[in-house]
Design a protein around this motif. Structure first.
Motif, PDB file in Angstrom:
ATOM      1  N   GLU A  39    -100.655 -11.605  24.102  1.00  0.00           N
ATOM      2  CA  GLU A  39    -101.095 -11.955  25.443  1.00  0.00           C
ATOM      3  C   GLU A  39    -102.128 -10.940  25.906  1.00  0.00           C
ATOM      4  OE1 GLU A  39     -98.981 -12.584  29.745  1.00  0.00           O
ATOM      5  OE2 GLU A  39     -97.980 -13.295  27.936  1.00  0.00           O
ATOM      6  N   ILE A  40    -103.230 -11.441  26.476  1.00  0.00           N
ATOM      7  CA  ILE A  40    -104.309 -10.585  26.959  1.00  0.00           C
ATOM      8  C   ILE A  40    -104.482 -10.872  28.443  1.00  0.00           C
ATOM      9  CG2 ILE A  40    -106.726  -9.929  26.703  1.00  0.00           C
ATOM     10  CD1 ILE A  40    -106.575 -11.243  23.866  1.00  0.00           C
ATOM     11  N   THR A  41    -104.408  -9.832  29.276  1.00  0.00           N
ATOM     12  CA  THR A  41    -104.561 -10.022  30.718  1.00  0.00           C
ATOM     13  C   THR A  41    -105.592  -9.058  31.276  1.00  0.00           C
ATOM     14  OG1 THR A  41    -102.765  -8.483  31.168  1.00  0.00           O
ATOM     15  CG2 THR A  41    -102.186 -10.809  31.053  1.00  0.00           C
ATOM     16  N   THR A  42    -106.204  -9.460  32.359  1.00  0.00           N
ATOM     17  CA  THR A  42    -107.185  -8.685  33.110  1.00  0.00           C
ATOM     18  C   THR A  42    -108.212  -7.994  32.214  1.00  0.00           C
ATOM     19  OG1 THR A  42    -105.737  -6.745  33.254  1.00  0.00           O
ATOM     20  CG2 THR A  42    -105.681  -8.323  35.090  1.00  0.00           C
ATOM     21  N   CYS A  43    -108.940  -8.787  31.494  1.00  0.00           N
ATOM     22  CA  CYS A  43    -109.994  -8.299  30.602  1.00  0.00           C
ATOM     23  C   CYS A  43    -111.334  -8.704  31.205  1.00  0.00           C
ATOM     24  CB  CYS A  43    -109.792  -8.945  29.227  1.00  0.00           C
ATOM     25  SG  CYS A  43    -111.047  -8.575  28.024  1.00  0.00           S
ATOM     26  N   ASP A  44    -112.269  -7.764  31.298  1.00  0.00           N
ATOM     27  CA  ASP A  44    -113.589  -8.117  31.810  1.00  0.00           C
ATOM     28  C   ASP A  44    -114.392  -8.884  30.769  1.00  0.00           C
ATOM     29  OD1 ASP A  44    -113.257  -6.993  34.325  1.00  0.00           O
ATOM     30  OD2 ASP A  44    -113.945  -5.027  33.678  1.00  0.00           O
ATOM     31  N   LEU A  88    -104.716 -15.935  27.258  1.00  0.00           N
ATOM     32  CA  LEU A  88    -105.700 -15.075  27.910  1.00  0.00           C
ATOM     33  C   LEU A  88    -105.808 -15.485  29.369  1.00  0.00           C
ATOM     34  CD1 LEU A  88    -108.046 -12.989  27.767  1.00  0.00           C
ATOM     35  CD2 LEU A  88    -109.526 -14.890  27.117  1.00  0.00           C
ATOM     36  N   ALA A  89    -105.604 -14.533  30.282  1.00  0.00           N
ATOM     37  CA  ALA A  89    -105.684 -14.827  31.709  1.00  0.00           C
ATOM     38  C   ALA A  89    -106.505 -13.761  32.420  1.00  0.00           C
ATOM     39  CB  ALA A  89    -104.283 -14.889  32.309  1.00  0.00           C
ATOM     40  N   ASN A  90    -107.125 -14.157  33.506  1.00  0.00           N
ATOM     41  CA  ASN A  90    -107.887 -13.248  34.365  1.00  0.00           C
ATOM     42  C   ASN A  90    -108.991 -12.514  33.607  1.00  0.00           C
ATOM     43  OD1 ASN A  90    -106.237 -13.894  36.572  1.00  0.00           O
ATOM     44  ND2 ASN A  90    -104.743 -12.355  35.939  1.00  0.00           N
ATOM     45  N   CYS A  91    -109.718 -13.225  32.809  1.00  0.00           N
ATOM     46  CA  CYS A  91    -110.823 -12.636  32.061  1.00  0.00           C
ATOM     47  C   CYS A  91    -112.130 -13.173  32.630  1.00  0.00           C
ATOM     48  CB  CYS A  91    -110.704 -12.977  30.579  1.00  0.00           C
ATOM     49  SG  CYS A  91    -111.902 -12.091  29.562  1.00  0.00           S
ATOM     50  N   LYS A  92    -113.106 -12.305  32.768  1.00  0.00           N
ATOM     51  CA  LYS A  92    -114.387 -12.723  33.327  1.00  0.00           C
ATOM     52  C   LYS A  92    -115.269 -13.416  32.291  1.00  0.00           C
ATOM     53  CE  LYS A  92    -114.449  -9.217  36.897  1.00  0.00           C
ATOM     54  NZ  LYS A  92    -115.128  -8.056  37.447  1.00  0.00           N
ATOM     55  N   THR A 103    -104.350 -20.405  24.837  1.00  0.00           N
ATOM     56  CA  THR A 103    -104.685 -20.769  26.208  1.00  0.00           C
ATOM     57  C   THR A 103    -105.572 -19.693  26.799  1.00  0.00           C
ATOM     58  OG1 THR A 103    -102.545 -21.843  26.432  1.00  0.00           O
ATOM     59  CG2 THR A 103    -103.693 -21.317  28.468  1.00  0.00           C
ATOM     60  N   ALA A 104    -106.656 -20.120  27.462  1.00  0.00           N
ATOM     61  CA  ALA A 104    -107.564 -19.156  28.066  1.00  0.00           C
ATOM     62  C   ALA A 104    -108.012 -19.651  29.434  1.00  0.00           C
ATOM     63  CB  ALA A 104    -108.777 -18.925  27.174  1.00  0.00           C
ATOM     64  N   SER A 105    -108.001 -18.740  30.396  1.00  0.00           N
ATOM     65  CA  SER A 105    -108.515 -19.003  31.735  1.00  0.00           C
ATOM     66  C   SER A 105    -109.537 -17.916  32.033  1.00  0.00           C
ATOM     67  CB  SER A 105    -107.377 -18.974  32.751  1.00  0.00           C
ATOM     68  OG  SER A 105    -107.898 -19.153  34.048  1.00  0.00           O
TER      69      SER A 105
END
Length: 181
Positions: free
Chosen positions: A57-62, A74-78, A91-93
Motif C-alpha cells: 500500500e502506498i499513501t500520500t506520495c507526491d 495507491l491513494a492520495n498521490c499527485k 487500485t490507484a487514486s
C-alpha cells in the motif's frame, strides 16, 4: 576578509548558507547550497526501478515513477508515471497520470489521464480529462467523472444560467468520447 569566507559555510548559523550561496564561486559554497536546494521542493517521490517488484500500500506520495512492477493500492498521490517497462496492478487514486507501460485494475484520475502510444490501460477507469496518443489502448469500464460538477460550480441559481451549463455539459460528454481501441 578572504579568510572569513571559507569559515562561514562551516558555521552552524542559518544565515551562513545564504551568504555563502550568494558568492557561489568558492568550492566550499557548493556543498552548503546543495542540501538547501534538495529541501526546497520537499517532494515525496517513489521510484520503482527496472526489474524491481513492489507490492503493498502506498499513501500520500507526491510522485510515483514505475519502471518495474507494482502491485498495490495507491491513494492520495499527485502524479504517477508508468514507464514503458512499467506495470501497475491494483487500485490507484491520483491527480495526474502518464502511462507509457501497462495499468491493470481500478484507476481514478481527478485531473488528466495521458496514455502514450505504448500505453495499455485496462479495468475500471475514471478521469477528469483523457488524452490518448495514436497506438495507446484502453479497455474496460471507462467514464469521465466530475466534469458536470466543475461546470455547474460557476453558474448561479437562475434558470437562464443553468441551461447553458447543461448544454455545455452535454457537448463536453461528446468530446469525451475518445477513441477506445
Amino acid at each position: 576578509m578572504t579568510t572569513e569566507l571559507p569559515r562561514r559555510p562551516a558555521e552552524p548559523s542559518p544565515a551562513a548558507p545564504s551568504a555563502a550561496s550568494s558568492f557561489g564561486a568558492t568550492p566550499a559554497a557548493a556543498p552548503a547550497a546543495a542540501p538547501a536546494a534538495r529541501l526546497e521542493p520537499e517532494l515525496r517521490q517513489l521510484l520503482v526501478g527496472r526489474e524491481i517488484t513492489l507490492s503493498g500500500e502506498i499513501t500520500t506520495c507526491d510522485r510515483l515513477l514505475v519502471e518495474g512492477s507494482v502491485e498495490a493500492n495507491l491513494a492520495n498521490c499527485k502524479e504517477v508515471e508508468i514507464a514503458q517497462t512499467g506495470l501497475f496492478k491494483g487500485t490507484a487514486s491520483v491527480d495526474n497520470t502518464e502511462i507509457r507501460g501497462r495499468f491493470e485494475g481500478s484507476l481514478t484520475v481527478k485531473k488528466r489521464l495521458l496514455i502514450k502510444a505504448t500505453g495499455r490501460v485496462s479495468g475500471t477507469i475514471r478521469y477528469g480529462q483523457l488524452e490518448i496518443e495514436c497506438g495507446g489502448q484502453v479497455s474496460g469500464d471507462v467514464q469521465a467523472t466530475g466534469m458536470e460538477e466543475f461546470e455547474a460550480k460557476p453558474t448561479s441559481g437562475s434558470a437562464s444560467a443553468s441551461a447553458p451549463a447543461s448544454a455545455a455539459s452535454d457537448s463536453h460528454k461528446d468530446m469525451n468520447a475518445t477513441r477506445i481501441v
